[in-house]
Enzyme design. Structure first.
Site, short mmCIF file in Angstrom:
data_model
loop_
_atom_site.label_atom_id
_atom_site.label_comp_id
_atom_site.label_asym_id
_atom_site.label_seq_id
_atom_site.Cartn_x
_atom_site.Cartn_y
_atom_site.Cartn_z
N LYS A 133 0.64 -1.15 -0.03
CA LYS A 133 0.00 -0.21 -0.04
C LYS A 133 0.84 1.35 0.09
O LYS A 133 0.42 2.37 -0.32
CB LYS A 133 -1.00 -0.07 1.34
CG LYS A 133 -2.03 -1.29 1.04
CD LYS A 133 -3.02 -1.25 2.07
CE LYS A 133 -4.21 -2.28 1.46
NZ LYS A 133 -3.85 -3.64 1.85
C1 LIG Z 1 -4.43 -4.60 1.39
C2 LIG Z 1 -3.65 -5.90 1.15
C3 LIG Z 1 -4.22 -6.88 0.25
C4 LIG Z 1 -5.42 -6.65 -0.58
O1 LIG Z 1 -5.37 -5.63 -1.69
P1 LIG Z 1 -6.74 -5.14 -2.05
O2 LIG Z 1 -6.25 -3.81 -2.87
O3 LIG Z 1 -7.58 -4.70 -0.91
O4 LIG Z 1 -7.53 -6.18 -2.60
C5 LIG Z 1 -3.60 -7.96 0.06
N1 LIG Z 1 -2.36 -8.03 0.77
C6 LIG Z 1 -1.99 -7.25 1.75
C7 LIG Z 1 -0.66 -7.53 2.32
C8 LIG Z 1 -2.51 -6.21 1.91
O5 LIG Z 1 -2.06 -5.26 2.57
#
Ligand SMILES: *Cc1c(COP(=O)(O)O)cnc(C)c1O
Length: 499
Positions: A113
Protein backbone atom coordinates in the site's frame (compact mmCIF):
# COMPACT_ATOMS: atom_id res chain seq x y z
CA UNK A 1 -9.26 13.54 -18.05
CA UNK A 2 -12.58 13.86 -16.25
CA UNK A 3 -14.25 11.46 -13.85
CA UNK A 4 -17.79 10.33 -13.21
CA UNK A 5 -19.62 8.24 -10.64
CA UNK A 6 -20.28 4.54 -11.23
CA UNK A 7 -23.86 5.32 -10.19
CA UNK A 8 -24.35 8.27 -12.52
CA UNK A 9 -24.83 11.00 -9.90
CA UNK A 10 -21.87 13.20 -10.93
CA UNK A 11 -19.80 13.63 -14.06
CA UNK A 12 -17.20 16.01 -15.44
CA UNK A 13 -15.24 15.83 -12.16
CA UNK A 14 -11.60 16.93 -12.34
CA UNK A 15 -8.75 14.72 -11.08
CA UNK A 16 -8.17 16.94 -8.03
CA UNK A 17 -11.86 16.93 -7.14
CA UNK A 18 -12.01 13.16 -7.66
CA UNK A 19 -9.08 12.73 -5.28
CA UNK A 20 -10.60 15.03 -2.67
CA UNK A 21 -14.06 13.50 -3.01
CA UNK A 22 -13.02 9.90 -2.52
CA UNK A 23 -16.55 8.56 -2.65
CA UNK A 24 -19.03 10.29 -4.98
CA UNK A 25 -22.02 11.99 -3.30
CA UNK A 26 -24.34 9.26 -4.70
CA UNK A 27 -22.13 6.67 -2.87
CA UNK A 28 -20.75 5.49 -6.18
CA UNK A 29 -17.03 5.41 -7.01
CA UNK A 30 -15.29 7.76 -9.38
CA UNK A 31 -14.08 6.28 -12.64
CA UNK A 32 -12.31 7.91 -15.58
CA UNK A 33 -14.64 8.84 -18.43
CA UNK A 34 -12.43 6.82 -20.74
CA UNK A 35 -9.43 4.55 -20.37
CA UNK A 36 -6.49 5.72 -22.48
CA UNK A 37 -4.99 3.19 -24.89
CA UNK A 38 -1.24 3.51 -25.00
CA UNK A 39 0.18 3.25 -28.55
CA UNK A 40 2.84 0.63 -29.23
CA UNK A 41 5.59 3.21 -29.83
CA UNK A 42 4.86 4.83 -26.50
CA UNK A 43 5.03 1.46 -24.75
CA UNK A 44 8.39 0.98 -26.40
CA UNK A 45 9.58 4.25 -24.87
CA UNK A 46 8.05 3.51 -21.50
CA UNK A 47 9.89 0.21 -21.32
CA UNK A 48 13.17 2.08 -20.90
CA UNK A 49 12.07 4.26 -17.99
CA UNK A 50 12.89 4.05 -14.30
CA UNK A 51 9.98 3.30 -11.97
CA UNK A 52 9.48 6.95 -11.00
CA UNK A 53 9.65 8.17 -14.62
CA UNK A 54 7.20 5.48 -15.69
CA UNK A 55 4.89 6.48 -12.84
CA UNK A 56 5.02 10.05 -14.11
CA UNK A 57 3.97 8.97 -17.62
CA UNK A 58 1.17 6.68 -16.45
CA UNK A 59 -0.26 9.11 -13.93
CA UNK A 60 -0.01 12.01 -16.38
CA UNK A 61 -2.58 10.29 -18.60
CA UNK A 62 -5.13 10.68 -15.80
CA UNK A 63 -4.36 14.24 -14.68
CA UNK A 64 -4.78 17.35 -16.77
CA UNK A 65 -1.76 19.62 -16.94
CA UNK A 66 -3.85 22.69 -16.10
CA UNK A 67 -4.61 21.10 -12.75
CA UNK A 68 -1.16 19.90 -11.82
CA UNK A 69 1.91 21.03 -13.75
CA UNK A 70 4.46 18.54 -15.06
CA UNK A 71 7.20 19.71 -12.70
CA UNK A 72 5.14 19.54 -9.55
CA UNK A 73 3.76 16.12 -10.48
CA UNK A 74 7.26 14.84 -11.20
CA UNK A 75 8.53 16.18 -7.86
CA UNK A 76 5.64 14.59 -5.96
CA UNK A 77 6.30 11.22 -7.57
CA UNK A 78 10.07 11.42 -7.06
CA UNK A 79 9.55 12.22 -3.38
CA UNK A 80 7.15 9.33 -2.96
CA UNK A 81 9.48 6.68 -4.39
CA UNK A 82 12.65 8.01 -2.81
CA UNK A 83 11.38 6.50 0.46
CA UNK A 84 11.67 2.93 -0.89
CA UNK A 85 14.50 0.66 0.17
CA UNK A 86 14.87 -0.83 -3.32
CA UNK A 87 16.28 1.22 -6.15
CA UNK A 88 13.87 -0.48 -8.53
CA UNK A 89 10.99 0.33 -6.13
CA UNK A 90 9.05 -2.82 -7.16
CA UNK A 91 11.67 -5.41 -8.20
CA UNK A 92 10.94 -8.87 -9.58
CA UNK A 93 12.30 -11.89 -7.76
CA UNK A 94 12.34 -15.16 -9.64
CA UNK A 95 11.51 -18.16 -7.45
CA UNK A 96 11.37 -21.24 -9.71
CA UNK A 97 9.23 -23.03 -12.30
CA UNK A 98 8.06 -19.82 -13.90
CA UNK A 99 6.83 -18.38 -10.60
CA UNK A 100 8.07 -14.84 -10.20
CA UNK A 101 7.37 -12.51 -7.29
CA UNK A 102 6.68 -8.85 -7.88
CA UNK A 103 7.94 -7.47 -4.58
CA UNK A 104 5.81 -4.54 -3.58
CA UNK A 105 6.86 -4.29 0.06
CA UNK A 106 10.01 -2.18 -0.04
CA UNK A 107 8.30 0.96 1.22
CA UNK A 108 8.27 2.36 4.79
CA UNK A 109 5.59 -0.01 6.18
CA UNK A 110 6.61 -3.20 4.38
CA UNK A 111 3.31 -3.59 2.50
CA UNK A 112 2.32 -2.78 -1.06
CA UNK A 113 0.00 0.00 0.00
CA UNK A 114 2.99 2.30 0.37
CA UNK A 115 3.30 2.39 -3.42
CA UNK A 116 0.04 4.33 -3.61
CA UNK A 117 -0.01 6.05 -0.24
CA UNK A 118 3.45 7.56 -0.34
CA UNK A 119 2.17 9.25 -3.49
CA UNK A 120 -1.28 10.13 -2.14
CA UNK A 121 0.07 11.68 1.09
CA UNK A 122 2.21 14.05 -0.94
CA UNK A 123 -0.56 14.64 -3.43
CA UNK A 124 -2.87 15.83 -0.64
CA UNK A 125 -0.22 18.29 0.46
CA UNK A 126 0.27 19.53 -3.09
CA UNK A 127 -3.46 20.01 -3.55
CA UNK A 128 -3.85 21.81 -0.22
CA UNK A 129 -1.04 24.15 -1.14
CA UNK A 130 -2.89 24.98 -4.34
CA UNK A 131 -6.19 25.59 -2.56
CA UNK A 132 -4.62 27.98 -0.11
CA UNK A 133 -7.86 28.75 1.65
CA UNK A 134 -8.80 25.15 2.26
CA UNK A 135 -6.35 24.00 4.83
CA UNK A 136 -6.73 21.34 7.46
CA UNK A 137 -8.05 18.24 5.88
CA UNK A 138 -9.31 15.24 7.87
CA UNK A 139 -8.06 12.07 6.25
CA UNK A 140 -10.40 9.32 7.36
CA UNK A 141 -9.79 5.70 6.49
CA UNK A 142 -10.66 2.17 7.52
CA UNK A 143 -8.04 -0.54 7.60
CA UNK A 144 -7.82 -4.28 7.93
CA UNK A 145 -4.20 -3.73 8.90
CA UNK A 146 -1.92 -2.39 6.18
CA UNK A 147 -3.68 0.65 4.73
CA UNK A 148 -3.64 2.31 8.13
CA UNK A 149 0.08 2.35 8.71
CA UNK A 150 0.73 3.17 5.06
CA UNK A 151 -1.65 6.14 5.18
CA UNK A 152 -0.13 7.29 8.45
CA UNK A 153 3.38 7.15 7.01
CA UNK A 154 2.13 9.06 3.98
CA UNK A 155 0.81 12.02 6.00
CA UNK A 156 2.46 11.97 9.43
CA UNK A 157 3.76 15.33 10.52
CA UNK A 158 2.11 17.20 7.63
CA UNK A 159 0.74 20.33 9.18
CA UNK A 160 -2.52 20.76 7.33
CA UNK A 161 -3.67 17.16 7.57
CA UNK A 162 -5.21 15.19 10.46
CA UNK A 163 -5.21 11.47 9.95
CA UNK A 164 -7.93 9.26 11.49
CA UNK A 165 -7.60 5.53 10.92
CA UNK A 166 -10.22 3.05 12.10
CA UNK A 167 -9.19 -0.54 12.66
CA UNK A 168 -10.92 -3.53 14.25
CA UNK A 169 -9.46 -4.05 17.74
CA UNK A 170 -7.75 -7.42 18.04
CA UNK A 171 -8.17 -8.30 14.37
CA UNK A 172 -4.87 -6.99 13.01
CA UNK A 173 -1.45 -8.49 13.69
CA UNK A 174 0.40 -7.00 16.69
CA UNK A 175 3.01 -5.49 14.40
CA UNK A 176 0.36 -3.92 12.19
CA UNK A 177 -1.26 -2.36 15.26
CA UNK A 178 2.08 -1.12 16.56
CA UNK A 179 2.87 0.41 13.16
CA UNK A 180 -0.28 2.51 13.44
CA UNK A 181 -0.59 3.17 17.13
CA UNK A 182 2.98 3.96 18.15
CA UNK A 183 3.42 6.87 15.75
CA UNK A 184 3.98 9.96 17.85
CA UNK A 185 3.00 12.75 15.48
CA UNK A 186 0.15 14.78 16.86
CA UNK A 187 -1.79 14.68 13.61
CA UNK A 188 -2.11 10.88 13.73
CA UNK A 189 -5.10 9.21 15.40
CA UNK A 190 -5.31 5.42 15.34
CA UNK A 191 -8.83 4.47 16.40
CA UNK A 192 -9.39 0.90 17.57
CA UNK A 193 -13.04 -0.12 17.32
CA UNK A 194 -14.28 -2.60 19.89
CA UNK A 195 -16.24 -5.67 18.79
CA UNK A 196 -15.76 -4.76 15.17
CA UNK A 197 -14.40 -6.24 12.00
CA UNK A 198 -13.00 -4.42 9.01
CA UNK A 199 -16.37 -4.18 7.31
CA UNK A 200 -17.78 -2.26 10.30
CA UNK A 201 -14.90 0.20 10.05
CA UNK A 202 -15.42 0.58 6.32
CA UNK A 203 -19.15 1.09 6.76
CA UNK A 204 -18.63 3.84 9.31
CA UNK A 205 -16.15 5.59 7.03
CA UNK A 206 -18.50 5.37 4.05
CA UNK A 207 -21.29 6.73 6.23
CA UNK A 208 -19.18 9.74 7.22
CA UNK A 209 -18.39 10.48 3.59
CA UNK A 210 -22.05 10.16 2.65
CA UNK A 211 -23.02 12.74 5.30
CA UNK A 212 -22.66 15.94 3.30
CA UNK A 213 -22.69 18.35 6.21
CA UNK A 214 -20.27 16.39 8.35
CA UNK A 215 -18.00 15.93 5.43
CA UNK A 216 -17.96 19.60 4.51
CA UNK A 217 -17.53 20.81 8.11
CA UNK A 218 -14.52 18.59 8.60
CA UNK A 219 -13.05 18.65 5.06
CA UNK A 220 -12.89 14.86 4.84
CA UNK A 221 -10.40 13.23 2.51
CA UNK A 222 -10.32 9.52 1.69
CA UNK A 223 -7.28 7.25 1.76
CA UNK A 224 -9.03 3.94 1.19
CA UNK A 225 -8.67 2.29 -2.15
CA UNK A 226 -11.95 3.89 -3.19
CA UNK A 227 -9.70 6.89 -3.84
CA UNK A 228 -8.87 6.96 -7.53
CA UNK A 229 -5.34 8.23 -6.87
CA UNK A 230 -4.53 4.92 -5.23
CA UNK A 231 -5.67 2.88 -8.19
CA UNK A 232 -3.79 5.04 -10.64
CA UNK A 233 -0.53 4.72 -8.71
CA UNK A 234 -0.90 0.94 -8.62
CA UNK A 235 -1.31 0.67 -12.39
CA UNK A 236 2.37 1.53 -12.72
CA UNK A 237 3.91 -1.66 -11.37
CA UNK A 238 1.99 -3.91 -13.74
CA UNK A 239 3.60 -2.10 -16.65
CA UNK A 240 6.95 -2.05 -14.89
CA UNK A 241 6.85 -5.82 -14.33
CA UNK A 242 5.73 -6.59 -17.87
CA UNK A 243 8.62 -4.53 -19.28
CA UNK A 244 11.21 -6.27 -17.10
CA UNK A 245 9.88 -9.68 -18.19
CA UNK A 246 9.94 -8.73 -21.87
CA UNK A 247 13.58 -7.70 -21.54
CA UNK A 248 14.39 -11.19 -20.34
CA UNK A 249 12.37 -13.15 -22.82
CA UNK A 250 10.61 -11.33 -25.60
CA UNK A 251 9.06 -14.49 -26.97
CA UNK A 252 7.30 -15.59 -23.79
CA UNK A 253 3.52 -15.40 -23.55
CA UNK A 254 2.25 -12.33 -21.72
CA UNK A 255 2.36 -12.76 -17.95
CA UNK A 256 -0.45 -13.83 -15.67
CA UNK A 257 -0.71 -11.70 -12.53
CA UNK A 258 -1.88 -13.41 -9.36
CA UNK A 259 -3.15 -10.87 -6.88
CA UNK A 260 -4.00 -11.48 -3.20
CA UNK A 261 -7.31 -9.70 -3.05
CA UNK A 262 -9.41 -8.03 -0.39
CA UNK A 263 -10.92 -4.71 -1.38
CA UNK A 264 -10.24 -5.39 -5.09
CA UNK A 265 -8.09 -2.27 -5.48
CA UNK A 266 -4.81 -3.88 -6.40
CA UNK A 267 -6.20 -6.27 -8.98
CA UNK A 268 -8.44 -3.59 -10.45
CA UNK A 269 -5.31 -1.55 -11.14
CA UNK A 270 -4.03 -4.58 -13.07
CA UNK A 271 -7.23 -4.64 -15.06
CA UNK A 272 -6.89 -0.96 -15.96
CA UNK A 273 -3.25 -1.60 -16.94
CA UNK A 274 -4.38 -4.40 -19.25
CA UNK A 275 -7.02 -2.15 -20.85
CA UNK A 276 -4.33 0.47 -21.44
CA UNK A 277 -2.17 -2.04 -23.29
CA UNK A 278 -0.03 -3.69 -20.64
CA UNK A 279 0.80 -7.20 -21.75
CA UNK A 280 -1.22 -9.62 -19.65
CA UNK A 281 -2.68 -13.10 -20.21
CA UNK A 282 -4.90 -13.03 -17.16
CA UNK A 283 -5.57 -11.84 -13.65
CA UNK A 284 -6.03 -14.21 -10.75
CA UNK A 285 -8.24 -13.05 -7.91
CA UNK A 286 -6.72 -14.91 -4.96
CA UNK A 287 -8.76 -14.74 -1.77
CA UNK A 288 -8.48 -16.37 1.62
CA UNK A 289 -11.51 -18.16 3.02
CA UNK A 290 -13.42 -14.88 2.83
CA UNK A 291 -14.30 -15.81 -0.71
CA UNK A 292 -17.24 -13.63 -1.82
CA UNK A 293 -15.24 -12.53 -4.87
CA UNK A 294 -14.01 -15.98 -5.80
CA UNK A 295 -17.62 -17.17 -5.62
CA UNK A 296 -18.74 -14.36 -7.88
CA UNK A 297 -16.21 -15.29 -10.55
CA UNK A 298 -17.35 -18.92 -10.31
CA UNK A 299 -21.12 -18.36 -10.25
CA UNK A 300 -22.00 -14.79 -11.25
CA UNK A 301 -23.68 -14.19 -7.89
CA UNK A 302 -22.22 -11.67 -5.50
CA UNK A 303 -23.49 -12.46 -2.04
CA UNK A 304 -22.49 -11.16 1.34
CA UNK A 305 -22.03 -14.08 3.76
CA UNK A 306 -24.46 -14.03 6.67
CA UNK A 307 -21.82 -14.15 9.37
CA UNK A 308 -19.43 -11.42 8.21
CA UNK A 309 -15.70 -11.83 7.67
CA UNK A 310 -13.87 -14.78 9.19
CA UNK A 311 -10.52 -13.97 10.84
CA UNK A 312 -7.69 -15.69 8.94
CA UNK A 313 -3.89 -15.79 8.91
CA UNK A 314 -4.01 -13.29 6.03
CA UNK A 315 -5.86 -10.52 7.90
CA UNK A 316 -5.44 -7.77 5.29
CA UNK A 317 -7.86 -9.74 3.13
CA UNK A 318 -10.46 -10.42 5.83
CA UNK A 319 -13.05 -8.44 3.96
CA UNK A 320 -16.43 -9.50 2.75
CA UNK A 321 -17.53 -6.45 0.82
CA UNK A 322 -14.93 -5.30 -1.70
CA UNK A 323 -15.47 -1.63 -2.42
CA UNK A 324 -13.59 -1.47 -5.69
CA UNK A 325 -15.50 -4.34 -7.18
CA UNK A 326 -18.17 -1.77 -8.04
CA UNK A 327 -15.79 -0.23 -10.56
CA UNK A 328 -15.53 -3.54 -12.41
CA UNK A 329 -19.30 -4.02 -12.21
CA UNK A 330 -19.65 -0.66 -13.92
CA UNK A 331 -17.12 -1.36 -16.67
CA UNK A 332 -18.22 -4.97 -17.24
CA UNK A 333 -21.81 -3.78 -17.59
CA UNK A 334 -20.71 -1.64 -20.55
CA UNK A 335 -19.92 1.53 -18.55
CA UNK A 336 -23.59 1.65 -17.70
CA UNK A 337 -24.18 3.65 -14.53
CA UNK A 338 -27.92 2.84 -14.37
CA UNK A 339 -27.23 -0.85 -14.47
CA UNK A 340 -24.44 -0.53 -11.91
CA UNK A 341 -26.60 1.58 -9.59
CA UNK A 342 -29.37 -1.03 -9.88
CA UNK A 343 -27.10 -3.95 -9.00
CA UNK A 344 -25.55 -2.07 -6.08
CA UNK A 345 -29.02 -1.16 -4.81
CA UNK A 346 -29.97 -4.86 -4.96
CA UNK A 347 -26.83 -5.66 -3.02
CA UNK A 348 -27.47 -3.00 -0.39
CA UNK A 349 -31.09 -4.06 0.04
CA UNK A 350 -30.83 -7.83 -0.12
CA UNK A 351 -27.17 -8.65 0.50
CA UNK A 352 -26.72 -10.01 -3.00
CA UNK A 353 -27.04 -9.53 -6.71
CA UNK A 354 -26.95 -12.07 -9.51
CA UNK A 355 -25.35 -10.94 -12.75
CA UNK A 356 -23.84 -13.96 -14.51
CA UNK A 357 -23.96 -12.02 -17.78
CA UNK A 358 -21.19 -9.77 -16.45
CA UNK A 359 -18.80 -12.72 -16.50
CA UNK A 360 -18.91 -13.18 -20.24
CA UNK A 361 -18.14 -9.60 -21.20
CA UNK A 362 -14.78 -8.52 -22.57
CA UNK A 363 -14.18 -6.64 -19.37
CA UNK A 364 -14.46 -9.75 -17.20
CA UNK A 365 -12.78 -12.21 -19.53
CA UNK A 366 -9.32 -11.73 -18.03
CA UNK A 367 -10.26 -12.87 -14.53
CA UNK A 368 -9.95 -16.27 -12.87
CA UNK A 369 -10.39 -16.77 -9.16
CA UNK A 370 -9.37 -19.12 -6.38
CA UNK A 371 -9.74 -19.13 -2.62
CA UNK A 372 -7.16 -20.58 -0.26
CA UNK A 373 -7.82 -21.79 3.29
CA UNK A 374 -5.48 -21.69 6.25
CA UNK A 375 -3.84 -25.03 5.56
CA UNK A 376 -3.28 -24.04 1.92
CA UNK A 377 -1.60 -20.82 3.04
CA UNK A 378 0.63 -22.42 5.66
CA UNK A 379 1.61 -25.33 3.39
CA UNK A 380 2.51 -22.92 0.62
CA UNK A 381 4.76 -20.91 2.94
CA UNK A 382 6.39 -24.13 4.12
CA UNK A 383 6.89 -25.66 0.67
CA UNK A 384 8.44 -22.58 -0.89
CA UNK A 385 10.62 -22.02 2.11
CA UNK A 386 11.99 -25.54 1.96
CA UNK A 387 12.43 -25.59 -1.82
CA UNK A 388 13.79 -22.07 -2.35
CA UNK A 389 14.65 -20.60 1.08
CA UNK A 390 12.29 -17.70 0.41
CA UNK A 391 9.74 -16.81 3.10
CA UNK A 392 6.37 -15.76 1.68
CA UNK A 393 3.99 -13.70 3.76
CA UNK A 394 0.55 -15.29 4.20
CA UNK A 395 -1.12 -12.97 1.65
CA UNK A 396 1.51 -13.59 -0.98
CA UNK A 397 1.18 -17.31 -0.26
CA UNK A 398 -2.51 -17.11 -1.16
CA UNK A 399 -1.60 -15.68 -4.55
CA UNK A 400 1.11 -18.28 -5.18
CA UNK A 401 -1.20 -21.13 -4.20
CA UNK A 402 -4.04 -19.91 -6.43
CA UNK A 403 -1.65 -19.30 -9.33
CA UNK A 404 -0.37 -22.87 -9.25
CA UNK A 405 -3.87 -24.24 -8.97
CA UNK A 406 -5.13 -22.26 -11.96
CA UNK A 407 -1.98 -22.34 -14.08
CA UNK A 408 -3.42 -24.75 -16.66
CA UNK A 409 -6.17 -22.33 -17.60
CA UNK A 410 -3.61 -19.92 -19.07
CA UNK A 411 -1.31 -20.18 -22.11
CA UNK A 412 1.57 -22.58 -21.48
CA UNK A 413 4.77 -20.81 -20.63
CA UNK A 414 3.08 -17.62 -19.44
CA UNK A 415 5.13 -16.37 -16.47
CA UNK A 416 3.15 -16.46 -13.23
CA UNK A 417 3.78 -13.10 -11.63
CA UNK A 418 2.62 -13.30 -8.03
CA UNK A 419 2.26 -9.97 -6.31
CA UNK A 420 4.22 -10.06 -3.06
CA UNK A 421 2.06 -7.70 -1.08
CA UNK A 422 3.78 -7.68 2.29
CA UNK A 423 7.02 -8.66 3.98
CA UNK A 424 6.66 -11.83 6.04
CA UNK A 425 8.01 -10.05 9.13
CA UNK A 426 4.64 -8.32 9.49
CA UNK A 427 2.98 -11.67 10.18
CA UNK A 428 5.42 -13.56 12.42
CA UNK A 429 2.78 -15.76 14.09
CA UNK A 430 1.49 -17.26 10.86
CA UNK A 431 4.99 -17.68 9.49
CA UNK A 432 6.14 -19.37 12.67
CA UNK A 433 3.19 -21.74 12.50
CA UNK A 434 4.19 -22.62 8.94
CA UNK A 435 7.95 -23.05 9.16
CA UNK A 436 8.69 -23.21 12.89
CA UNK A 437 10.50 -20.88 15.25
CA UNK A 438 13.97 -22.14 14.43
CA UNK A 439 13.64 -21.54 10.68
CA UNK A 440 12.14 -18.12 11.29
CA UNK A 441 15.03 -17.20 13.58
CA UNK A 442 17.44 -17.86 10.76
CA UNK A 443 15.85 -15.11 8.69
CA UNK A 444 17.41 -11.77 9.59
CA UNK A 445 14.82 -9.76 11.58
CA UNK A 446 13.51 -6.46 10.31
CA UNK A 447 14.69 -4.66 13.39
CA UNK A 448 12.71 -1.50 12.83
CA UNK A 449 9.51 -3.55 12.84
CA UNK A 450 10.34 -5.69 15.86
CA UNK A 451 11.36 -2.68 17.96
CA UNK A 452 7.91 -1.17 17.52
CA UNK A 453 6.49 -3.85 19.81
CA UNK A 454 8.27 -2.29 22.79
CA UNK A 455 6.77 1.14 22.28
CA UNK A 456 3.62 2.29 24.10
CA UNK A 457 0.39 2.31 22.07
CA UNK A 458 -1.27 5.72 21.68
CA UNK A 459 -4.47 4.43 20.10
CA UNK A 460 -7.94 5.68 20.94
CA UNK A 461 -10.35 2.84 21.76
CA UNK A 462 -13.96 3.55 20.80
CA UNK A 463 -17.14 1.47 20.69
CA UNK A 464 -18.28 0.21 17.28
CA UNK A 465 -20.53 3.23 16.80
CA UNK A 466 -20.70 5.64 13.90
CA UNK A 467 -21.83 8.52 16.09
CA UNK A 468 -19.02 8.06 18.62
CA UNK A 469 -16.47 8.04 15.81
CA UNK A 470 -18.02 11.14 14.24
CA UNK A 471 -17.94 12.93 17.60
CA UNK A 472 -14.31 12.08 18.15
CA UNK A 473 -13.29 13.29 14.70
CA UNK A 474 -15.23 16.50 14.95
CA UNK A 475 -14.00 17.43 18.41
CA UNK A 476 -10.42 16.64 17.43
CA UNK A 477 -10.72 18.74 14.28
CA UNK A 478 -12.14 21.64 16.25
CA UNK A 479 -9.31 21.46 18.75
CA UNK A 480 -6.62 21.13 16.14
CA UNK A 481 -7.97 23.90 14.00
CA UNK A 482 -8.11 26.14 17.05
CA UNK A 483 -4.51 25.26 17.83
CA UNK A 484 -3.34 26.10 14.37
CA UNK A 485 -5.04 29.46 14.62
CA UNK A 486 -7.74 28.99 11.99
CA UNK A 487 -10.62 29.87 14.28
CA UNK A 488 -8.82 32.98 15.56
CA UNK A 489 -8.58 34.15 11.99
CA UNK A 490 -12.33 34.00 11.97
CA UNK A 491 -12.10 31.87 8.87
CA UNK A 492 -15.34 29.99 8.32
CA UNK A 493 -15.28 26.23 7.96
CA UNK A 494 -14.58 25.43 4.38
CA UNK A 495 -17.08 23.78 2.15
CA UNK A 496 -15.68 21.16 -0.11
CA UNK A 497 -16.42 21.74 -3.75
CA UNK A 498 -18.83 19.27 -5.21
CA UNK A 499 -20.37 18.91 -8.59
C1 LIG B 1 -4.42 -4.56 1.32
C2 LIG B 1 -3.76 -5.87 1.17
C3 LIG B 1 -4.28 -6.84 0.32
C4 LIG B 1 -5.56 -6.66 -0.45
O1 LIG B 1 -5.46 -5.66 -1.43
P1 LIG B 1 -6.79 -5.02 -2.06
O2 LIG B 1 -6.34 -3.91 -2.93
O3 LIG B 1 -7.58 -4.54 -0.88
O4 LIG B 1 -7.49 -6.10 -2.78
C5 LIG B 1 -3.56 -8.02 0.18
N1 LIG B 1 -2.43 -8.24 0.86
C6 LIG B 1 -1.90 -7.32 1.69
C7 LIG B 1 -0.63 -7.64 2.40
C8 LIG B 1 -2.53 -6.10 1.87
O5 LIG B 1 -2.00 -5.19 2.69
Amino acid sequence: MKYQSTRGGVSGVSFIDAVMMGLAPDRGLLVPESIPKVPRETLEEWSKLSFADLAFEVISLYVSREEIGADELRETIKGAYSTFRSEEVTPLHELKDGVILLELFHGPTYAFKDVALQFLGRLFELILNKKKNEDHLAIVGATSGDTGSSAIQGVRGRRAVECFILYPLGRTSKIQEAQMATVEDENVHAIALQNAEFDDCQKIVKGLFANKEFRARNSLGAVNSINWARIVAQIVYYFYASFRLAEKNEAASPPVFSVPTGNFGDILAGWYAAQMGCSCSGLIVATNSNDILAKFFHTGTYERPGAGATPTVAPSMDICVSSNFERLVYHAGGNDSDKCAGLMADFENTGKFAAPELLVTDAARLFKAGSVDKSGILETIKEWHSSTGYVLDPHTACGVHAALELREQFPTGAPLVCLACAHHAKFPDAVEEAIGRAALDEVPPETDLVQLLDKPLRNVVLPNSASKVAEFIESTMNKRRGKDGDSENGRPNKVQKQQ
